[in-house]
Structure formats: C-alpha cells, structure tokens
Design a protein around this motif. Structure first.
Motif, PDB file in Angstrom:
ATOM      1  N   SER A  80      42.753  35.707  37.408  1.00  0.00           N
ATOM      2  CA  SER A  80      43.066  36.705  38.976  1.00  0.00           C
ATOM      3  C   SER A  80      41.760  37.918  37.443  1.00  0.00           C
ATOM      4  CB  SER A  80      43.825  36.510  38.325  1.00  0.00           C
ATOM      5  OG  SER A  80      45.265  36.225  40.029  1.00  0.00           O
ATOM      6  N   LYS A  81      42.609  38.104  37.037  1.00  0.00           N
ATOM      7  CA  LYS A  81      41.644  39.524  36.038  1.00  0.00           C
ATOM      8  C   LYS A  81      39.631  39.370  35.784  1.00  0.00           C
ATOM      9  CE  LYS A  81      41.269  41.498  32.005  1.00  0.00           C
ATOM     10  NZ  LYS A  81      41.840  42.676  30.224  1.00  0.00           N
ATOM     11  N   GLU A  84      38.219  39.459  38.993  1.00  0.00           N
ATOM     12  CA  GLU A  84      37.763  40.795  39.826  1.00  0.00           C
ATOM     13  C   GLU A  84      36.519  41.118  39.299  1.00  0.00           C
ATOM     14  OE1 GLU A  84      42.240  42.081  38.352  1.00  0.00           O
ATOM     15  OE2 GLU A  84      42.892  41.280  40.875  1.00  0.00           O
ATOM     16  N   GLU A  85      36.888  40.661  37.494  1.00  0.00           N
ATOM     17  CA  GLU A  85      35.767  41.345  37.093  1.00  0.00           C
ATOM     18  C   GLU A  85      34.181  40.801  37.774  1.00  0.00           C
ATOM     19  OE1 GLU A  85      33.055  43.548  34.219  1.00  0.00           O
ATOM     20  OE2 GLU A  85      35.080  43.303  35.146  1.00  0.00           O
ATOM     21  N   LEU A  87      34.073  39.823  41.054  1.00  0.00           N
ATOM     22  CA  LEU A  87      34.152  40.613  41.977  1.00  0.00           C
ATOM     23  C   LEU A  87      33.174  41.573  42.091  1.00  0.00           C
ATOM     24  CD1 LEU A  87      36.752  39.858  43.743  1.00  0.00           C
ATOM     25  CD2 LEU A  87      35.252  39.215  44.677  1.00  0.00           C
ATOM     26  N   ARG A  88      34.158  42.609  40.915  1.00  0.00           N
ATOM     27  CA  ARG A  88      33.175  43.797  40.833  1.00  0.00           C
ATOM     28  C   ARG A  88      31.494  43.774  40.216  1.00  0.00           C
ATOM     29  NH1 ARG A  88      30.594  46.322  37.076  1.00  0.00           N
ATOM     30  NH2 ARG A  88      31.730  45.473  35.276  1.00  0.00           N
TER      31      ARG A  88
END
Length: 119
Positions: A80-81, A84-85, A87-88
């Motif tokens: 998940s982390k 998220e990265e 996606l950024r």
C-alpha cells in the motif's frame, strides 16, 4: 524447473526470463549439464513482476521492492505504501503533462514553435 517449462507456465519468452536473470530479478541454478533450474516459486514471482510492470513500476523498482517485500512482516502495508508513492509520482507527471498540453495548444496555428498565439 527448466527455463522452457518456466516460460510455458508464465507466458514469457525464454529471452525475457534470461534478461530478468541477467538483471537479477530471477535466479536459476545451473545444473551439471548446463541447464538452468528454477524454483517453483519463480512462477508466482514472475507473475508479480509482470503485474508490477503493468502498474507502471520499472524493473529496477521491482527488484528493489521485491527484496523489501520479502523481508516485510506486513507485506500488504508495504505494498500500500508503494502504491501511494507511485500514485504521487503519477499525479505529478499528470500535472506536468497538463502544463505541456497547454503550451502545445497555445502554439497551434502559430506557424512557429517558439511563439504562442494570442487567444
């Protein structure tokens, strides 16, 4: 399993598997006869690699994060982390592309790529 069987089970070519091996993504043991022998879990790892590539991860990122995930006590949280990265990074790239699109649109019909037209 030999490289031909691994290729058949993953849908990858032998050349792709050799490329991944050369770049450290998979490791095959050499048998006495010179054939490569891959562990059965290589099939699921290669499926992971292909999925990660589809999601926009580079082979370098996959190699680096694969080691992290194997060592992570909670791989779901680690994944998940990473997502998220990514996606950024995608959001940043989309913003850059939106600016580029505006620049290109401003030059349509100008006859000169160095001047924007007044709109």
């Amino acid at each position: 399993m030999r490289i031909g069987e691994l290729a058949a089970r993953t849908g990858l070519s032998k050349d792709t598997i050799r490329f991944y091996e050369k770049n450290g993504l998979v490791a095959g043991e050499r048998l006495a006869n010179g054939y490569r022998d891959f562990a059965p879990e290589t099939v699921s790892w290669l499926q992971y690699v292909r999925t990660a590539q589809t999601l926009g991860f580079t082979l370098a990122e996959i190699a680096r994060t694969g080691e992290q995930l194997r060592d992570a006590p909670d791989s779901a949280a680690a994944l998940s982390k990473m997502f998220e990265e990514k996606l950024r990074v995608v959001d940043e790239r989309m913003a850059e592309l939106a600016v580029l699109r505006e620049e290109l649109d401003a030059r349509v019909g100008s006859g000169c790529p160095l001047r924007a037209t007044a709109r």
